[in-house]
Design an enzyme around this catalytic site. Structure first.
Site, PDB file in Angstrom:
ATOM      1  N   ARG A   1     -34.400  -5.630 -12.861  1.00 53.94           N
ATOM      2  CA  ARG A   1     -34.099  -5.532 -11.388  1.00 53.94           C
ATOM      3  C   ARG A   1     -34.472  -4.179 -10.822  1.00 53.94           C
ATOM      4  O   ARG A   1     -34.990  -4.357  -9.615  1.00 53.94           O
ATOM      5  CB  ARG A   1     -32.688  -5.610 -11.093  1.00 53.94           C
TER       6      ARG A   1
ATOM      7  N   GLU B   1     -23.023   0.624 -26.712  1.00 53.99           N
ATOM      8  CA  GLU B   1     -21.841   0.953 -27.332  1.00 53.99           C
ATOM      9  C   GLU B   1     -21.656   0.075 -28.674  1.00 53.99           C
ATOM     10  O   GLU B   1     -21.113   0.410 -29.656  1.00 53.99           O
ATOM     11  CB  GLU B   1     -20.973   0.039 -26.435  1.00 53.99           C
TER      12      GLU B   1
HETATM   13  O1  LIG Z   1     -25.974   2.373 -16.192  1.00 51.33           O
HETATM   14  P1  LIG Z   1     -26.231   1.373 -17.250  1.00 51.33           P
HETATM   15  O2  LIG Z   1     -24.840   1.244 -18.208  1.00 51.33           O
HETATM   16  O3  LIG Z   1     -27.407   1.494 -18.297  1.00 51.33           O
HETATM   17  O4  LIG Z   1     -26.366  -0.163 -16.480  1.00 51.33           O
HETATM   18  C1  LIG Z   1     -27.319  -0.112 -15.461  1.00 51.33           C
HETATM   19  C2  LIG Z   1     -28.172  -1.256 -15.900  1.00 51.33           C
HETATM   20  O5  LIG Z   1     -27.924  -2.669 -16.448  1.00 51.33           O
HETATM   21  C3  LIG Z   1     -28.486  -3.602 -15.601  1.00 51.33           C
HETATM   22  O6  LIG Z   1     -29.800  -4.208 -15.983  1.00 51.33           O
HETATM   23  P2  LIG Z   1     -29.672  -5.064 -17.378  1.00 51.33           P
HETATM   24  O7  LIG Z   1     -29.701  -4.372 -18.565  1.00 51.33           O
HETATM   25  O8  LIG Z   1     -28.348  -5.857 -17.254  1.00 51.33           O
HETATM   26  O9  LIG Z   1     -30.897  -5.972 -17.412  1.00 51.33           O
HETATM   27  P3  LIG Z   1     -31.618  -6.738 -16.046  1.00 51.33           P
HETATM   28  O10 LIG Z   1     -32.094  -5.585 -14.806  1.00 51.33           O
HETATM   29  O11 LIG Z   1     -32.941  -7.182 -16.665  1.00 51.33           O
HETATM   30  O12 LIG Z   1     -30.811  -7.605 -15.341  1.00 51.33           O
HETATM   31  C4  LIG Z   1     -29.069  -2.880 -14.114  1.00 51.33           C
HETATM   32  O13 LIG Z   1     -29.784  -3.714 -13.706  1.00 51.33           O
HETATM   33  C5  LIG Z   1     -29.330  -1.444 -14.797  1.00 51.33           C
HETATM   34  O14 LIG Z   1     -30.415  -1.572 -15.165  1.00 51.33           O
HETATM   35  N1  LIG Z   2     -21.323  -4.212 -13.110  1.00 50.85           N
HETATM   36  C1  LIG Z   2     -22.454  -4.473 -12.997  1.00 50.85           C
HETATM   37  N2  LIG Z   2     -22.896  -5.169 -11.955  1.00 50.85           N
HETATM   38  C2  LIG Z   2     -24.131  -5.560 -11.937  1.00 50.85           C
HETATM   39  N3  LIG Z   2     -25.253  -4.925 -12.876  1.00 50.85           N
HETATM   40  C3  LIG Z   2     -24.609  -4.188 -13.854  1.00 50.85           C
HETATM   41  N4  LIG Z   2     -25.309  -3.508 -14.926  1.00 50.85           N
HETATM   42  C4  LIG Z   2     -24.176  -2.762 -15.681  1.00 50.85           C
HETATM   43  N5  LIG Z   2     -23.040  -3.087 -14.993  1.00 50.85           N
HETATM   44  C5  LIG Z   2     -23.252  -4.027 -13.795  1.00 50.85           C
HETATM   45 MG   LIG Z   3     -31.440  -3.701 -15.075  1.00 50.69          MG
END
Ligand SMILES: O=P(O)(O)OC[C@H]1O[C@H](OP(=O)(O)OP(=O)(O)O)[C@H](O)[C@@H]1O
Ligand SMILES: Nc1ncnc2[nH]cnc12
Ligand SMILES: [Mg+2]
Length: 181
Positions: A70, A107
């Site tokens: 993202r 985790e």
């Molecule tokens: O602060 P954190 O606990 O690390 O969580 C935040 C991350 O989690 C989500 O990505 P995700 O790993 O779900 O993958 P995506 O961006 O490919 O959807 C979000 O886009 C951040 O990158």
């Molecule tokens: N609550 C949340 N919503 C969207 N993306 C996430 N990545 C980690 N936590 C999330």
């Molecule tokens: Mg992400």
């Protein structure tokens, strides 16, 4: 940011972020950045906020990194506004050429991220971009990974911050967020 972001644009943006309870697992309230792009006004507000933020950094940053996937929605645009390169940070095995790799604890289990070793030069000043900070694990790992390139992470930028989780405390660089939930 030197000047406060436009409050009407922030409201428009926040109003168009849809929240999904219990996704992807029970107890998680998922904040969906993609819902913004379904609405022209909200999308334009985000575009304008990103431009103002990027311009506030003019002359302070040499390279923009963003976190798969993202973060890729915003990193290239911020790089373009500043007239500096954008470089991706990706999950293991996705990037060609010589890469630096970091394995880090979750985790449950471990994860692994990579960056191309010529993505940043020693001493360069870097910005890391993502859509959201939750626990701060992704930004913390990305800061550690970029340390191996010798670049200095001046700032991390996210659209959304899940403030209750206090993820910013873990991150070894300054964290700037547009919206707090
Ligand atoms: O602060 P954190 O606990 O690390 O969580 C935040 C991350 O989690 C989500 O990505 P995700 O790993 O779900 O993958 P995506 O961006 O490919 O959807 C979000 O886009 C951040 O990158
Ligand atoms: N609550 C949340 N919503 C969207 N993306 C996430 N990545 C980690 N936590 C999330
Ligand atoms: Mg992400």
């Amino acid at each position: 940011m030197t000047t406060a972001p436009n409050s009407e644009e922030l409201k428009l943006l926040k109003d168009h972020i849809e929240s999904f309870p219990d996704f992807p697992s029970p107890g998680i309230l998922f904040r969906d950045i993609f819902s913004v792009f379904r609405n022209q006004s909200a999308s334009q507000a985000l575009h304008s906020l990103l431009k103002s933020y990027a311009l506030s950094l003019k002359g302070q940053i040499d390279v923009v990194f963003a976190i798969e996937s993202r973060g890729f929605l915003f990193g290239p645009y911020i790089g373009q506004v500043l007239g500096i390169p954008f470089v991706p940070i990706r999950k293991k095995g996705k990037l060609p050429g010589v890469v630096e790799r970091l394995e880090y604890g979750l985790e449950y289990g471990t994860d692994c991220i990579e960056v191309q070793e010529d993505g940043g030069k020693v001493g360069q000043k870097a910005l890391i971009v993502d859509d959201l900070i939750a626990t701060g694990g992704s930004l913390t790992a990305s800061c550690q990974l970029l340390k191996t390139l010798g670049v200095e992470v001046v700032e991390c930028f996210v659209i959304m911050e899940l403030a209750d989780l206090n993820g910013r405390q873990k991150v070894p660089s300054k964290v700037v967020s547009l919206l707090q939930f």
